[in-house]
Design an enzyme around this catalytic site. Structure first.
Site, PDB file in Angstrom:
ATOM      1  N   LYS A   1      -8.985  -3.398   3.174  1.00 18.25           N
ATOM      2  CA  LYS A   1      -9.689  -4.225   4.147  1.00 18.25           C
ATOM      3  C   LYS A   1     -10.922  -4.907   3.543  1.00 18.25           C
ATOM      4  O   LYS A   1     -11.366  -4.549   2.443  1.00 18.25           O
ATOM      5  CB  LYS A   1     -10.076  -3.359   5.349  1.00 18.25           C
ATOM      6  CG  LYS A   1      -8.861  -2.840   6.126  1.00 18.25           C
ATOM      7  CD  LYS A   1      -9.298  -2.022   7.325  1.00 18.25           C
ATOM      8  CE  LYS A   1      -8.116  -1.529   8.134  1.00 18.25           C
ATOM      9  NZ  LYS A   1      -8.563  -0.771   9.330  1.00 18.25           N
TER      10      LYS A   1
ATOM     11  N   THR B   1      -8.701   8.253  10.145  1.00 20.07           N
ATOM     12  CA  THR B   1      -9.181   6.923  10.538  1.00 20.07           C
ATOM     13  C   THR B   1     -10.702   6.867  10.555  1.00 20.07           C
ATOM     14  O   THR B   1     -11.304   5.904  10.085  1.00 20.07           O
ATOM     15  CB  THR B   1      -8.620   6.547  11.923  1.00 20.07           C
ATOM     16  OG1 THR B   1      -7.191   6.605  11.858  1.00 20.07           O
ATOM     17  CG2 THR B   1      -9.047   5.160  12.338  1.00 20.07           C
TER      18      THR B   1
ATOM     19  N   HIS C   1      -5.730   0.081   5.591  1.00 15.00           N
ATOM     20  CA  HIS C   1      -4.706   0.214   6.633  1.00 15.00           C
ATOM     21  C   HIS C   1      -3.455   0.726   5.949  1.00 15.00           C
ATOM     22  O   HIS C   1      -3.152   0.322   4.822  1.00 15.00           O
ATOM     23  CB  HIS C   1      -4.409  -1.146   7.276  1.00 15.00           C
ATOM     24  CG  HIS C   1      -3.125  -1.158   8.061  1.00 15.00           C
ATOM     25  ND1 HIS C   1      -3.070  -0.840   9.393  1.00 15.00           N
ATOM     26  CD2 HIS C   1      -1.842  -1.415   7.684  1.00 15.00           C
ATOM     27  CE1 HIS C   1      -1.812  -0.912   9.807  1.00 15.00           C
ATOM     28  NE2 HIS C   1      -1.050  -1.263   8.789  1.00 15.00           N
TER      29      HIS C   1
END
EC number: 2.7.4.6
Length: 141
Positions: free
Chosen positions: A11, A93, A117
């Site tokens: 990301k 997460t 991700h």
């Protein structure tokens, strides 16, 4: 055992920290081969379409805004139990809950800017890979 394919996205926060190489090393040390890769700047339309499953969730707009805030590195990983193995090395997460030595524990700042991700199932992996790559772009390794 047959080898699986899974999608991984590094990301914008992790790309900005210049840790792509360190993350790639972790993939390879875990037995995951990189069979396709590209750096791109996602458009709002691409990000909204990719994360459409989350459209009704309260975090959707912030997620899309974050994913278009800078370039991302997208790769297809191949290996035994690739989906589960990638999720294990990514970590939880929320980086505050991620095990030491995982990508998110080491490189993520928050639950929003969480570095990577990874596909969460074989079915989603197939859909996500097809979203970003054509079949001929996947190399046989």
């Amino acid at each position: 055992m047959a080898k699986e394919l899974t999608l991984s996205i590094i990301k914008p926060d992790a790309v900005a920290k210049s840790v792509i190489g360190e993350i790639y090393t972790r993939f390879e040390k875990a037995g995951l081969d990189i069979v396709a890769a590209k750096m791109t700047q996602l458009s709002r339309e691409q990000a909204e379409s990719f994360y459409d499953i989350h459209r009704a969730r309260p975090f959707f707009k912030d997620l899309v805004d974050f994913m278009i805030s800078g370039p991302v590195m997208i790769q297809v990983l191949k290996g035994e139990n690739a989906v589960a193995k990638n999720r294990e090395i990514m970590g939880a997460t929320n980086p505050k809950e991620a095990a030491p030595g995982t990508i998110r524990a080491d490189f993520a700042d928050s639950i929003d800017a969480n570095a990577v991700h990874g596909s969460d199932s074989l079915e989603n992996a197939a859909r996500e890979i097809a979203f970003f790559f054509e079949q001929h772009e996947l190399c046989n390794r």
